[in-house]
Scaffold this motif. Sequence first.
Motif, PDB file in Angstrom:
ATOM      1  N   ASP A 145       1.297   6.454  -6.865  1.00 14.66           N
ATOM      2  CA  ASP A 145       0.160   7.273  -7.271  1.00 14.66           C
ATOM      3  C   ASP A 145       0.410   8.759  -7.081  1.00 14.66           C
ATOM      4  N   GLN A 146       1.374   9.101  -6.252  1.00  8.38           N
ATOM      5  CA  GLN A 146       1.674  10.514  -5.996  1.00  8.38           C
ATOM      6  C   GLN A 146       2.976  10.972  -6.660  1.00  8.38           C
ATOM      7  N   TYR A 190       2.091  11.255   3.698  1.00 10.10           N
ATOM      8  CA  TYR A 190       2.632  11.534   2.365  1.00 10.10           C
ATOM      9  C   TYR A 190       2.657  13.025   2.055  1.00 10.10           C
ATOM     10  N   THR A 202       1.082   3.977  -2.933  1.00 14.94           N
ATOM     11  CA  THR A 202       0.702   5.369  -2.672  1.00 14.94           C
ATOM     12  C   THR A 202       1.779   6.312  -3.196  1.00 14.94           C
ATOM     13  N   THR A 215       0.833  -1.209   0.000  1.00 13.28           N
ATOM     14  CA  THR A 215       0.000   0.000   0.000  1.00 13.28           C
ATOM     15  C   THR A 215       0.864   1.254   0.000  1.00 13.28           C
ATOM     16  N   GLU A 216       1.900   1.265   0.838  1.00 13.22           N
ATOM     17  CA  GLU A 216       2.781   2.437   0.907  1.00 13.22           C
ATOM     18  C   GLU A 216       3.472   2.705  -0.422  1.00 13.22           C
TER      19      GLU A 216
END
Length: 167
Positions: A58-59, A149, A55, A51-52
């Motif tokens: 995605d960023q 984040y 993320t 997940t990290e």
Amino acid sequence: MVSVGDSAPDFTAPKTDIDGDIESFTLSENLDDAPVVLAFFPAAFTGVCTTEMCTFRDQMANFDDIGATVYGISIDTPFTLSEFAEKNDLNFDLISDTNRNLIDAYGIEMDFADLGVYDVAKRAVFVVDADGEVTYEWVSDDPGVEPDYAAVEAAASQTVEEASEAA
């Protein structure tokens, strides 16, 4: 443990790039890509770690926009990290710390003694500027907690602004 204001421990380790190619990576030779975000995670293919890293994936546009370079780091082999990156369509490079030199140098080792797993990385994020100075650090003793984040992005952006003002 490494803290804000410290010199980031230099290292050379295997890096898997987004194409799956493996090559040697030395932090001090890549500081021209600063700010450098070093995102340590315990292990590939585990729930929170996946997940990290997804993320961050995605960023990435946000980090690209400010000129920051992100590297994920775990104790997994470069070959495992290559498969992990491919399966999760990661768009940043991963660094292998199989010898555990980086987690030792940064002071972020932890154990899952009840599982018989020792000396993995705590979930941690360091932002390093072009001079090799740590400008942000976040370390969690709870492997189930993800970094903030937005705070990592803000720290990288602040590092860019400070470098611009100094120039």
